[in-house]
Motif scaffolding. Structure first.
Motif, PDB file in Angstrom:
ATOM      1  N   LEU A  19     -37.202 -38.769  58.347  1.00 51.62           N
ATOM      2  CA  LEU A  19     -38.078 -39.449  59.309  1.00 51.62           C
ATOM      3  C   LEU A  19     -39.379 -39.949  58.689  1.00 51.62           C
ATOM      4  O   LEU A  19     -40.183 -40.588  59.356  1.00 51.62           O
ATOM      5  N   PHE A  20     -39.584 -39.662  57.406  1.00 53.07           N
ATOM      6  CA  PHE A  20     -40.829 -40.047  56.754  1.00 53.07           C
ATOM      7  C   PHE A  20     -41.068 -41.567  56.835  1.00 53.07           C
ATOM      8  O   PHE A  20     -42.143 -42.013  57.225  1.00 53.07           O
ATOM      9  N   GLY A  21     -40.014 -42.319  56.511  1.00 53.01           N
ATOM     10  CA  GLY A  21     -40.134 -43.783  56.527  1.00 53.01           C
ATOM     11  C   GLY A  21     -40.523 -44.310  57.896  1.00 53.01           C
ATOM     12  O   GLY A  21     -41.538 -45.000  58.045  1.00 53.01           O
ATOM     13  N   PRO A  22     -39.739 -43.971  58.919  1.00 54.50           N
ATOM     14  CA  PRO A  22     -40.050 -44.442  60.272  1.00 54.50           C
ATOM     15  C   PRO A  22     -41.467 -44.054  60.712  1.00 54.50           C
ATOM     16  O   PRO A  22     -42.151 -44.857  61.343  1.00 54.50           O
ATOM     17  N   ILE A  23     -41.927 -42.858  60.344  1.00 55.39           N
ATOM     18  CA  ILE A  23     -43.268 -42.433  60.759  1.00 55.39           C
ATOM     19  C   ILE A  23     -44.316 -43.306  60.082  1.00 55.39           C
ATOM     20  O   ILE A  23     -45.213 -43.851  60.733  1.00 55.39           O
ATOM     21  N   VAL A  24     -44.161 -43.485  58.754  1.00 51.90           N
ATOM     22  CA  VAL A  24     -45.129 -44.316  58.026  1.00 51.90           C
ATOM     23  C   VAL A  24     -45.135 -45.738  58.560  1.00 51.90           C
ATOM     24  O   VAL A  24     -46.178 -46.378  58.677  1.00 51.90           O
ATOM     25  N   SER A  34     -35.959 -43.130  66.336  1.00 51.40           N
ATOM     26  CA  SER A  34     -35.647 -42.809  64.945  1.00 51.40           C
ATOM     27  C   SER A  34     -34.938 -41.458  64.850  1.00 51.40           C
ATOM     28  O   SER A  34     -34.037 -41.280  64.039  1.00 51.40           O
ATOM     29  N   ARG A  35     -35.387 -40.515  65.673  1.00 55.07           N
ATOM     30  CA  ARG A  35     -34.725 -39.209  65.705  1.00 55.07           C
ATOM     31  C   ARG A  35     -33.255 -39.363  66.044  1.00 55.07           C
ATOM     32  O   ARG A  35     -32.391 -38.741  65.446  1.00 55.07           O
ATOM     33  N   GLN A  36     -33.017 -40.208  67.048  1.00 54.13           N
ATOM     34  CA  GLN A  36     -31.649 -40.450  67.487  1.00 54.13           C
ATOM     35  C   GLN A  36     -30.823 -41.023  66.321  1.00 54.13           C
ATOM     36  O   GLN A  36     -29.727 -40.550  66.019  1.00 54.13           O
ATOM     37  N   MET A  46     -27.076 -40.368  61.660  1.00 56.45           N
ATOM     38  CA  MET A  46     -26.871 -40.417  60.202  1.00 56.45           C
ATOM     39  C   MET A  46     -26.402 -39.055  59.670  1.00 56.45           C
ATOM     40  O   MET A  46     -25.520 -38.984  58.834  1.00 56.45           O
ATOM     41  N   PHE A  47     -27.015 -38.001  60.172  1.00 57.18           N
ATOM     42  CA  PHE A  47     -26.623 -36.666  59.733  1.00 57.18           C
ATOM     43  C   PHE A  47     -25.160 -36.406  60.063  1.00 57.18           C
ATOM     44  O   PHE A  47     -24.415 -35.842  59.270  1.00 57.18           O
ATOM     45  N   SER A  48     -24.772 -36.840  61.234  1.00 62.64           N
ATOM     46  CA  SER A  48     -23.391 -36.618  61.653  1.00 62.64           C
ATOM     47  C   SER A  48     -22.431 -37.460  60.821  1.00 62.64           C
ATOM     48  O   SER A  48     -21.401 -36.981  60.337  1.00 62.64           O
ATOM     49  N   ALA A  90     -29.439 -40.977  53.976  1.00 69.70           N
ATOM     50  CA  ALA A  90     -29.868 -41.094  55.366  1.00 69.70           C
ATOM     51  C   ALA A  90     -31.288 -41.645  55.398  1.00 69.70           C
ATOM     52  O   ALA A  90     -31.610 -42.541  56.181  1.00 69.70           O
ATOM     53  N   ARG A  91     -32.136 -41.137  54.496  1.00 61.89           N
ATOM     54  CA  ARG A  91     -33.521 -41.591  54.453  1.00 61.89           C
ATOM     55  C   ARG A  91     -33.600 -43.075  54.098  1.00 61.89           C
ATOM     56  O   ARG A  91     -34.415 -43.824  54.634  1.00 61.89           O
ATOM     57  N   ALA A  92     -32.720 -43.494  53.193  1.00 59.85           N
ATOM     58  CA  ALA A  92     -32.756 -44.885  52.760  1.00 59.85           C
ATOM     59  C   ALA A  92     -32.353 -45.835  53.888  1.00 59.85           C
ATOM     60  O   ALA A  92     -32.824 -46.958  53.970  1.00 59.85           O
TER      61      ALA A  92
END
Lengths: 365, 368
Positions: free
Chosen positions: A97-102, A110-112, A117-119, A145-147
């Motif tokens: 979530l770092f990217g979306p927060i920044v 984004s959490r959703q 992505m995790f799934s 997932a982060r990318a």
């Protein structure tokens, strides 16, 4: 979502050449593998596309728009490195979530997306784990997932699977391709591993010394390598030297008193090097000769054989030459050392190059 | 010379990290054994336990029936070779090899003859006076091996010894290493992440996962007759068919996979029980559905993808029960399969393995 073009891109690090005159187009939704050994310019190319480096010359275009001067953060590129580069003091989810927060994106959305992505990446349940509590394969999935999570439409990966064990690598190759295709991403993936490139990609660009030496689909590159360098880089081969014979619209390679039917445009009498990929050198028992349908069948003797998982690696001797063969383990040939067998090839199995090119090539390497 | 026996060895780091669990196996005198498994499986911990740099939390290790509890590291007669060459850069090759016997207080003439023998054995006697920085990577490793031999070690412990060598040289070095171990009559234990290396070099390979020994066997045991799901998965590649046993009397059992019945190897799973049939991806034969074939031991399916990889082709097929299997065929297989094309996947019952269905599902057995 994005078509990527590199227009005559050159990058020098001081005096040292990173890449020179790279021209490359990756269509929207296409998966490109950049294949080459260490030092061939793969990483430089990845960094240039992502905007982590600026080219010395040339332009980079996203959907026809010049982004050469745009900083990395404005390019909407997801980047995955060989070394996962996760924040060690943040949980897997916080890393993602770092990217979306920044970027100030809506956090609940984004959490959703992160959860999906995790799934999709089979790491559900690892959200609250820290990087040092999960395996290398899981770390690289978090990095992926982060990318992707902050709406990246171009995924740039620099040898993302290199640090992983063979088994995990194999599994992630399949997952990676499925993910990229499911999300319709455009993707550029650097690797030194030919099988990995062929497994994941729609197109392959083969790099050597900072330049692209061949570009095409995996099948085009494999079947028609443009140089000895490419042919050797693709896998294990047997190298033979002979003379071309052109006779009644057929081409042959003459080695001592053996005559192999081949495909080539080289002129009659040319000295040539032939490379035969080990997996195309087929082995049969002597009694099978009648039912075989090959262009070239000669007798050979097995001098060594070892089973290395999916293949038997077999060394044969015929006309004083050692021939390397790989046989899938499912095939029923008794591969005992010392036994006489048939060595069978088709004319399309020989990669033929004139001898001069070989010498030039050797010097360049 | 020693036989090494591990008896219910467990190693716990800190309070709870069980690196190795209840490990029991025997390495016979003169045997070359490799340890393989996913990272974190306990292979390096096992090597360290044998070396004596860590001691078991529970269980015991015996060298020739002598418990290591009463055996100092020095008396174990062990030599090590690591990925990153632990040799003295300021000593010549000869001096490096002479280090062990010198420390042991051997006489000059004995040292000379031990070192001479060792350098010859590793084929580096022509470089005896050189210093390591002027040597190639393989010669560093040869120097490390010479030191082990000169010190009269009987057990050789190798941790990724070829890790720093180029792919091409690795193949040659594998053969060299195996010959050396056999000629010198050493017992060798070799940790590697490279399966092909383990299968090529060893008499036996131990597959480990999550701190436990999964299977110990020859290369051909592991490839052709794995005795559990994890080995079938980890060594090479297999597809796993979920099934139910419906006949269990003969050499071959009959199992139901979706709507089809196929014969597989009878491995003692009783009729009515759920089973997992493991088939190596290279062992399937694929035919067009309409082709007349001589066997009825096949599963029908629909092609999802026929992927050309040069080295081979991988064909993904969706079975009637919706499971997707992937098979490997020769790059020059005469038929190129189209998406959605119906096919028959022929299975040779003799090449299958049939395991009890794990309670927590197949995926649980594959966890690393």
């Amino acid at each position: 979502m994005v078509k990527l073009e590199l227009d005559n891109i050159t990058k020098y690090y001081g005096e040292r050449r990173g890449v020179e005159n790279i021209n490359l187009t990756i269509e929207d939704g296409e998966y490109l593998a950049v294949l080459g050994p260490t030092g061939s310019g793969k990483t430089t190319t990845m960094y240039l596309v992502a905007g982590l480096l600026s080219p010395s010359e040339g332009r980079i275009l996203f959907n026809g728009e010049d982004v050469t001067k745009e900083p990395s953060e404005d390019r909407n590129v997801g980047f995955v490195f060989e070394e996962y580069n996760l924040f060690p003091r943040m949980s897997a989810e916080s890393n993602v979530l770092f990217g979306p927060i920044v970027k100030g994106l809506d956090l609940s959305d984004s959490r959703q997306v992160a959860r999906e992505m995790f799934s999709l990446l089979n790491i559900t349940g690892k959200e609250l784990n820290f990087p040092d509590e999960i395996s290398g394969g899981q770390k690289q999935r978090v990095a992926l997932a982060r990318a992707i999570v902050s709406n990246a439409n171009l995924l740039v990966m620099d040898d993302p699977l290199r640090a992983l064990d063979a088994k995990i690598r194999e599994i992630l190759q399949v997952e990676l391709r499925n993910l990229v295709k499911d999300l319709s991403l455009t993707c550029i993936h650097a690797t030194h591993d030919t099988q990995e490139a062929m497994r994941v990609a729609d197109k392959i660009a083969v790099f050597k010394d900072g330049a692209i030496v061949q570009f095409g689909t995996p099948e085009e590159v494999y079947n028609n390598p443009v140089s000895i360098y490419v042919a050797k880089f693709l896998g294990e081969t047997t190298e033979l030297e002979g003379t071309i014979l052109q006779e009644k619209n057929q081409s042959f390679l003459i080695i001592e008193d053996i005559k192999f039917e081949i495909e080539t445009d080289l002129k009659h009498g040319t000295k040539a090097v032939a490379l035969i990929p080990a997996e195309l050198a087929d082995i049969y028992t002597l009694s099978e000769r009648e039912k075989l349908n090959y262009d070239n069948i000669i007798e050979a003797e097995i001098i060594s054989t070892k089973c290395v998982g999916e293949f038997y690696d077999v060394d044969l001797v015929a006309f004083n030459q050692v021939i390397k063969a790989k046989e899938l383990i499912g095939k029923n040939v008794p591969l005992t050392e010392g036994s006489k067998v048939l060595f069978a090839t088709d004319k399309g199995d020989f990669r033929i190059f004139p001898v001069e090119e070989d010498e030039k090539d050797e010097k360049e390497i | 010379m020693p036989e090494i026996r591990l008896q219910s060895v467990t190693k716990i780091f800190g309070r709870k990290v069980e690196a190795v669990k209840d490990l029991s196996f025997i390495i016979e005198d003169g045997e070359y054994v490799s340890l393989i498994g996913p990272s974190g499986c306990g292979k390096t911990t096992t090597l360290r336990l044998l070396a004596g740099t860590i001691i078991p939390t529970h269980g015991n290790i015996y060298f020739d029936d002598k418990s290591v509890e009463n055996l100092s590291i020095r008396d174990r007669n062990i030599g090590f070779v690591f990925q990153h060459f632990a040799i003295f850069p300021h000593l010549t090759v000869w001096e490096n090899a002479a280090y062990g016997p010198k420390v042991k207080g051997r006489k000059k003439s004995e040292i000379d003859s031990l070192v001479e023998h060792a350098l010859k054995a590793v084929q580096i006697d022509d470089k005896a006076e050189l210093y390591p920085p002027s040597l190639s990577a393989p010669d560093w490793q040869k120097t490390a091996l010479a030191r082990v031999i000169a010190s009269e070690a009987k057990v050789l412990l190798l941790d990724e010894p070829l890790g720093a060598l180029d792919q091409k040289i690795r193949g040659e070095f594998q053969i060299f290493l195996r010959d050396l171990v056999k000629n010198e009559g050493l017992t060798a234990i070799h940790v590697t992440h490279d399966q092909a290396e383990a299968l090529t070099i060893s008499d036996k390979v131990a597959v480990m996962n999550k701190g436990r020994l999964v299977q110990l066997g020859s290369a051909s045991d592991l490839i052709f007759t794995p005795n559990n799901i994890f080995t079938s998965f980890f060594v090479g590649e297999s597809d796993f068919l979920e099934s139910v046993v419906i006949k269990d009397r003969e050499t071959f059992a009959e199992v139901r996979v979706g709507q089809s019945t196929i014969k597989v190897k009878n491995m003692g799973i009783a009729r009515g029980k759920r089973a997992v049939v493991a088939v190596r991806r290279e062992f399937f034969k694929v035919h067009k559905y309409e082709d007349k074939i001589e066997t009825d031991n096949f599963l029908p399916g629909v092609v999802v993808r026929d992927q050309f990889l040069g080295l081979l082709r991988r064909v993904k097929v969706k079975l009637e029960n919706q499971q997707i299997v992937e098979i490997k065929i020769h790059a020059k297989h005469p038929i190129r399969f189209k998406e959605h094309e119906k096919v028959k996947l022929v299975i040779d019952p003799a090449s299958t393995r049939c395991f009890e269905y794990p309670e927590a599902g197949v995926a649980s057995a594959l966890e690393m």
